[in-house]
Motif scaffolding. Structure first.
Motif, short mmCIF file in Angstrom:
data_model
loop_
_atom_site.label_atom_id
_atom_site.label_comp_id
_atom_site.label_asym_id
_atom_site.label_seq_id
_atom_site.Cartn_x
_atom_site.Cartn_y
_atom_site.Cartn_z
N LYS A 1 0.84 -1.21 0.00
CA LYS A 1 0.00 0.00 0.00
C LYS A 1 0.87 1.26 0.00
N ALA A 2 1.93 1.23 0.79
CA ALA A 2 2.81 2.39 0.91
C ALA A 2 3.62 2.64 -0.36
N SER A 3 3.70 1.64 -1.24
CA SER A 3 4.48 1.79 -2.48
C SER A 3 3.73 2.58 -3.54
N HIS A 4 2.48 2.93 -3.22
CA HIS A 4 1.67 3.77 -4.11
C HIS A 4 1.44 3.11 -5.48
N PHE A 5 0.93 1.91 -5.43
CA PHE A 5 0.47 1.27 -6.66
C PHE A 5 -0.78 2.02 -7.08
N THR A 6 -0.71 2.77 -8.16
CA THR A 6 -1.70 3.81 -8.44
C THR A 6 -2.99 3.29 -9.05
N SER A 7 -3.99 4.14 -9.00
CA SER A 7 -5.28 3.81 -9.60
C SER A 7 -5.15 3.64 -11.11
N SER A 8 -4.32 4.46 -11.74
CA SER A 8 -4.16 4.35 -13.21
C SER A 8 -3.48 3.03 -13.57
N GLN A 9 -2.53 2.58 -12.74
CA GLN A 9 -1.91 1.28 -12.98
C GLN A 9 -2.95 0.17 -12.89
N LEU B 1 -9.58 -5.80 -9.21
CA LEU B 1 -8.20 -5.31 -9.30
C LEU B 1 -8.14 -3.80 -9.47
N ALA B 2 -9.26 -3.19 -9.82
CA ALA B 2 -9.31 -1.72 -9.91
C ALA B 2 -9.39 -1.07 -8.54
N GLU B 3 -9.68 -1.85 -7.52
CA GLU B 3 -9.87 -1.31 -6.17
C GLU B 3 -8.55 -1.32 -5.40
N GLU B 4 -8.34 -0.30 -4.59
CA GLU B 4 -7.06 -0.13 -3.90
C GLU B 4 -6.82 -1.16 -2.80
N ASN B 5 -7.87 -1.86 -2.39
CA ASN B 5 -7.69 -2.89 -1.35
C ASN B 5 -7.61 -4.30 -1.93
N THR B 6 -7.30 -4.41 -3.22
CA THR B 6 -7.14 -5.72 -3.87
C THR B 6 -5.67 -5.99 -4.14
N VAL C 1 6.13 -4.79 -10.79
CA VAL C 1 5.81 -3.42 -11.20
C VAL C 1 4.37 -3.31 -11.69
N ILE C 2 3.89 -4.33 -12.40
CA ILE C 2 2.57 -4.21 -13.03
C ILE C 2 1.45 -4.85 -12.22
N LEU C 3 1.79 -5.57 -11.14
CA LEU C 3 0.76 -6.21 -10.32
C LEU C 3 0.80 -5.67 -8.89
N PRO C 4 -0.36 -5.58 -8.22
CA PRO C 4 -0.37 -5.26 -6.78
C PRO C 4 -0.10 -6.54 -5.99
N ASN C 5 1.09 -7.07 -6.17
CA ASN C 5 1.38 -8.43 -5.73
C ASN C 5 1.99 -8.49 -4.33
N LEU C 6 1.63 -9.53 -3.59
CA LEU C 6 2.16 -9.75 -2.25
C LEU C 6 3.12 -10.92 -2.17
N CYS C 7 2.91 -11.92 -3.03
CA CYS C 7 3.60 -13.19 -2.84
C CYS C 7 3.81 -13.87 -4.18
N TYR C 8 4.99 -14.45 -4.38
CA TYR C 8 5.21 -15.30 -5.53
C TYR C 8 5.34 -16.73 -5.08
N ILE C 9 4.62 -17.62 -5.74
CA ILE C 9 4.63 -19.05 -5.42
C ILE C 9 5.36 -19.80 -6.54
#
Length: 531
Positions: free
Chosen positions: A49-57, A85-90, A335-343
């Motif tokens: 969240k703090a990394s500012h993954f933007t709404s336009s992204q 995925l358009a929502e900031e809490n996703t 960079v292109i995903l609001p990603n938390l974890c890679y499996i």
């Protein structure tokens, strides 16, 4: 159904790197950000969240996905996940895989199930956030020989093609013949017809390998909300352009990863080595490395070249022509995903562990790394055979010679063990060495040589006795050998050898649900399922 879990290290198939990672060993902690635990996911969410993954992204990502799904029959859950995925809490949980023919090895399923289940766990733990499982298709990969086949009941089903370049863009031409060969193996049961239908509609009704793979993955996992992404996209590549430009001008990934692997290599095998420029140039039918020679940027094995200004101009006009390699692809993903974890599998996570300092330099959060689920499927018949032979599930993973030696010894009427004799012999030679050093040190070498000769003689006697016992217990030895070879084809984990269709043929779509119900992503243990 019976479920048994054992430690990964007890299978003998996982590297020291992964063993230390799963144990959060002190030596490896500096190479990752956060260990995979529910508590640490809360911190990862805060950092993303703090990394500012933007709404336009987010809007661009949703638009690309909606375009890619425009001709795909999409489940309501997958559609909901794309829109969310358009929502900031996703946030996303991502796994990736090559475009192997008909999914390739069985662990393709385990990767995706791990991602789906991880999202469900997180949704229960953090109800105010949304979590979307992503399958990242490796459409820009060009190693066709690695993906053009799968194994079915010990037979290799292979697609031959002369196409080159990024495999996702390959035409599916020629797969009609593969379908006909595969169909002959399957038979005509209800489940066989369903497998044929998935293969036929996937490969014979879609023009590219990327579209065909998306269809098949969606057929298998769409009901669970899986979102499938093809990142070979001009829109998404444009978002990555600043990082590509910096790579071309400064070769940052080479510098940072080289520093990391010099430290990493002190304890572990280095999985991949960086190039000076970790980018490919990609056009129809071609994916070749970009190199810098005497101030000129060139594409290997071609006559294409640019000055610095020319390549930067080309990058900004046609970002889709620049393709990240194994070192930069993870950064592109984050960079292109609001990603938390890679499996991923052990090999994948090993190269991710080389990248943290690079991520730190470009100020992109390094994701949690989670080892995908691994499993061994046993039939009830196989389980009963193991029990009758007195072989436990843990013993099943011993090297075959070690397993046979152990069982022959256990089953022998005469217990031969030269351990006491070896200990006695070593004590005698320790005394001789001490005496030699007090009299004439030149004799120490002779004493050591004689010790090795005597110990070798005892070992040879043990081996001769064991061979004799194996002959005497020939029936048991053959039964154990056949059973282990059946369960672990080519003395390897079946998940790396078999295709899902073998199990789908027997259990139908229930097979995927069985796996989903019994594989737990944060359990961090190897699972044996007796069905």
């Amino acid at each position: 159904m019976k479920i048994t879990n054992i430690q990964y290290k007890n299978t003998g198939f996982f590297s020291k790197t992964m063993e230390d990672y799963l144990n959060a060993d002190e030596k490896i902690q500096s190479f990752y950000n956060r260990f995979p635990s529910l508590r640490n996911f809360e911190k990862q969410i805060e950092e993303k969240k703090a990394s500012h993954f933007t709404s336009s992204q987010r809007q661009r990502l949703v638009k690309v996905l909606q375009e890619q799904y425009s001709d795909v029959k999409t489940s309501s859950l997958t559609q909901k996940n794309i829109e969310s995925l358009a929502e900031e809490n996703t946030f996303t949980i991502t796994t990736g895989h090559q475009l192997n023919l008909f999914t390739g090895p069985l662990y393709f399923l385990y990767k995706i199930i791990s991602a789906i289940n991880m999202c469900e766990h997180l949704a229960m733990q953090y109800p105010n956030e949304n979590f979307v499982p992503i399958y990242w298709m490796a459409t820009e990969d060009h190693d066709f020989e690695e993906i053009n086949y799968f194994n079915y009941k010990g037979k290799k089903v292979q697609w031959n093609s002369n196409q080159t370049g990024a495999v996702g863009r390959f035409s599916t031409e020629g797969l009609q013949e593969v379908f006909e060969v595969f169909s002959e193996h399957l038979g005509n049961s209800t489940n066989a017809k369903e497998i044929k239908n998935i293969f036929e509609k996937g490969y014979l009704q879609h023009n590219t390998l990327a579209d065909a793979t998306r269809y098949i993955a969606n057929e298998l996992f769409g009901d669970y909300g899986l979102v499938i992404l093809d990142a070979d996209s001009k829109t998404l590549k444009r978002q990555f352009t600043p990082y590509v430009e910096y790579e071309l001008l400064n070769q940052l990934s080479y510098k940072e990863v080289s520093k990391t692997i010099s430290e990493f290599g002190e304890h572990y095998n280095v999985q991949v080595n960086p190039r000076e420029i970790n980018l490919f140039y990609i056009t129809e039918g071609m994916r070749e490395r970009i190199v810098l020679e005497n101030g000129v940027y060139k594409v290997l094995n071609t006559s294409i070249s640019w000055t610095k200004d020319e390549i930067l101009d080309h990058l900004h006009k046609q970002p889709e022509c620049f393709s990240p390699n194994v070192i930069m692809r993870p950064l592109y993903q984050e960079v292109i995903l609001p990603n938390l974890c890679y499996i991923g599998g052990g090999g994948e996570l090993a190269y991710w562990l080389e990248l943290k300092s690079y991520f730190d330099k470009v100020n992109i959060p390094f994701p949690i790394l989670l080892l995908r689920n691994s499993a061994q499927i046993l039939s009830e018949k196989q389980q009963k055979k193991l029990e009758k032979l007195g072989v436990s599930v843990e013993e099943l993973f011993l090297k075959q010679n070690d397993l046979l030696a152990k069982k022959v010894l256990n089953n022998s009427n005469v217990k031969i063990d030269f351990s006491q004799q070896k200990d006695f012999l070593q004590k005698q030679f320790d005394d001789l060495r001490e005496l030699a050093t007090k009299t004439d040190e030149s004799f120490v070498g002779a004493v050591n040589a004689q010790e090795q000769k005597q110990l070798k003689g005892l070992e040879n006697l043990e081996k001769r006795w064991l061979r004799a016992e194996k002959r005497r217990q020939k029936d048991m030895v053959e039964r154990i050998t056949l059973l282990q070879n059946e369960i672990l084809p080519n003395q390897s984990l079946e998940e790396r050898q078999r295709n899902f269709s073998e199990f789908y043929l027997e259990y139908g779509s229930d097979f995927i649900q069985i796996l989903k119900d019994n594989l737990h992503p944060l359990q961090l243990e190897f699972t044996i399922l007796t069905l």
